[in-house]
Design an enzyme around this catalytic site. Sequence first.
Site, PDB file in Angstrom:
ATOM      1  CG  ASP A 102      -6.133  -2.991  -4.141  1.00 21.28           C
ATOM      2  OD1 ASP A 102      -6.981  -2.349  -3.494  1.00 21.28           O
ATOM      3  OD2 ASP A 102      -4.918  -2.979  -3.868  1.00 21.28           O
ATOM      4  CG  HIS A 142      -5.253  -2.652  -0.355  1.00 20.05           C
ATOM      5  ND1 HIS A 142      -4.574  -2.034  -1.381  1.00 20.05           N
ATOM      6  CD2 HIS A 142      -4.825  -2.048   0.782  1.00 20.05           C
ATOM      7  CE1 HIS A 142      -3.780  -1.100  -0.888  1.00 20.05           C
ATOM      8  NE2 HIS A 142      -3.903  -1.096   0.425  1.00 20.05           N
ATOM      9  CB  SER A 163      -0.956  -0.030   1.187  1.00 20.31           C
ATOM     10  OG  SER A 163      -1.988   0.907   1.016  1.00 20.31           O
TER      11      SER A 163
END
Length: 778
Positions: free
Chosen positions: A584, A616, A497
């Site tokens: 995602d 994600h 991320s």
Amino acid sequence: MKTFLIVMTIFLSVAATEVSAQQPALIDREIFFGNPEIAGAQISPDGKYIAFIKPYKDTRNIWVKQTGEPFANARLITNRTDRPIPNYFWSRDGKFILFTQDKGGDENFNVYAVDPAEKLAAGAEVPTARNITDAKGVRAMINAVPDSDPDAIYVGINERDKAWHDLYKVKISTGERTLINENKDRYQRMIFDNADKMRLAIRSAQNGDTEILRIEADGKATKIYSCDGFETCSPVRFHKDNARIYLETNQGSPDLIELVLLDVATGKIEKVESDPLKKVDFGGASFSDLTDEIIATSYEDDRERIYWKDKQFEADYKLLQKQLPNKEIGFGSSTKDETLWLVSAYSDMEPGETYLYDRKTKKLTLQYKIREKLDRNSLSPMTSVTYKSSDGMDIQAYLTIPKGSTGKNLPTVLYIHGGPWGRDSWGYHSYAQFLANRGYAVLQPNFRASTGYGKKFLNAGNNEWGQKMQDDITWGKKYLVAKGISDPKRVGIMGGSYGGYAALAGVAFTPDEYAASVAIVAPSNLQTLLQSIPPYWEAIRTVFYRRMGDPNTPEGLAQMKRQSPVYSADKIKTPLLVVQGANDPRVNKAESDQIVIALRDRNYPVEYLVAPDEGHGFARPVNNMAMVATAEKFLAKHLKGRFQDSMTPEVSKRLAEITVDPKTVTLTKAADMSAAPAANVSGKWTMMVDANGQVMSVALDLKQDGAAFTGAISSHMGNGTVEKGKVSGTNMNAVINVDLGGQAMQLQLDGKIEGGKITGTLSGPGLPAMAFTATKGQ
């Protein structure tokens, strides 16, 4: 000459064994990252049962056993094989277990209920798991679990409007829904008091402020408190007097978050406490559900600090400390009368032990150890360090040195946390321990913009992606090199991320610093990142713009382009591994595709993994194991650490399936709009828009002049204008400015004209592309 060779042989031997001379044997990666044997236990309200997570067909599911039974006697309650169950809880009366589940990592969660006592139907291996929110393409958010009505939960569902959640009361036993609040006022969540009465609403204002509103019996809302987008004001729980509410806030002059009491009727504020050491934000408060009193408060410093308010609980804690020395202790779930507790004990070298603690008899009984096969004696200690960044700011970080190494001239991995508005904490960290076992020193910096250190430190990261925030990481490497801990030529950077962004930024903006980079679900283009955030993040869109750059201004766009690694891909000269989940919703696959294409087009090698059934981050163990195995080998190749060459046939097969040849990666190209118009769109059109399974009817009234067209749009959701329309051949595009429930929004229309029919998509910031079909004259 012979003497020289002997000396060199000894020197090289010493150099080669700096890391591995006394290191423990390699621990199988399956032990670090495979399914834990048992985890996540919760005791039922009456204390008769313990539910827990355990694999079923290699997928984490819920099991239940009687409290006094061995875990081997447990009954399987769910049998999901497509995706692990992320979390669950008992209903207030213990009749049901509720859990949430999405599909393929899309984060569109529904809430399911299962009755553990249900008699199994013929041929069934588990009780029925009912989808009690039962909506397609939505993200259900549990708002409250009322004690006064144990057969109910309050749930926010964004079915009517993808950006905002309407509040429903859902009957657990039947799934019956009752609408409580149709959210047309930008509410983020509703707050219930100790009598389960809805008293407050949290609203996100258009300017990014957070507002706390009192809700009257007639539904009237009155603002009683607010803080701006760079401050915190978050209700915790009502005081036992049910007139005041505990609030975490740093509104106004305080730098550190404090705990205060807010009088709901008058708006009066009374400070309760802040950090006695004046170092970190207020961390949290534990409450008794029996008395509604605070049991303890906590602060996340280098290690957690606890301040006890309840003397009986404090005595229990001290007793547990004696029996479980050198471990952090946490009280987990309890019975309704708070006499039986599931207690966890953990440390940097202990993933976790779970005990049943009887507060009456003081008996402590071990239930299980998380990852029992993991040799604790082979793990490495984590210590807190502090160093100066480029501008002199102090940066706190956690350092893990491989056990058995000299601690000098080590290959190193900087492992960067996500968020970026989060932080790393002291304790067991799977990646830190795994990498240390492979011979790497691991640094986890809490760079500026990390939470917990006050709003000045948090806000020092505003608009500093890839700049001072990245300096905080780079100077962490410099610190390790200056201390002699790291070999400057064998330092890698890795994260997911925001941590993945930092891994890309590290090699794009400081190409001489790193020898390897692993970027997991990593944003590469800040403009496209903000254009594609999930619609239910609409409440914090303005805050994103203020903290990251406003794409609606020339200055903001220029900044975002400068800070986007994809625009500096030509500078990358470091080996790069990119990892992505195809579903995602936060960091779309296009973010990874862009950087892979940019490197491929300059004939620079890049490795790429894409899991079609993930979002994600990777939740399925077989996907995660394939990723870890690849990263492990990749880092060993470029940083010269140790690695495990073997993998199971299932992982080997899956790795082959999710490995992507960069030559095959493509991005959707915009239609060619250079041709003369070959169609006329003037007239009235009825457009049917598919918004994640919810079909909406929209009326269009268009007027074309040459290649250009304008018009009006209307629907039950709101009205707007069609501007900057263009027809080229049979292709068309336009900008739609629309007001949806008081929220101004700009949408992009792209379509193809086929006689009296138009097909295409509508898209906008935070919205997935929505397919539409429009017919003329209806």
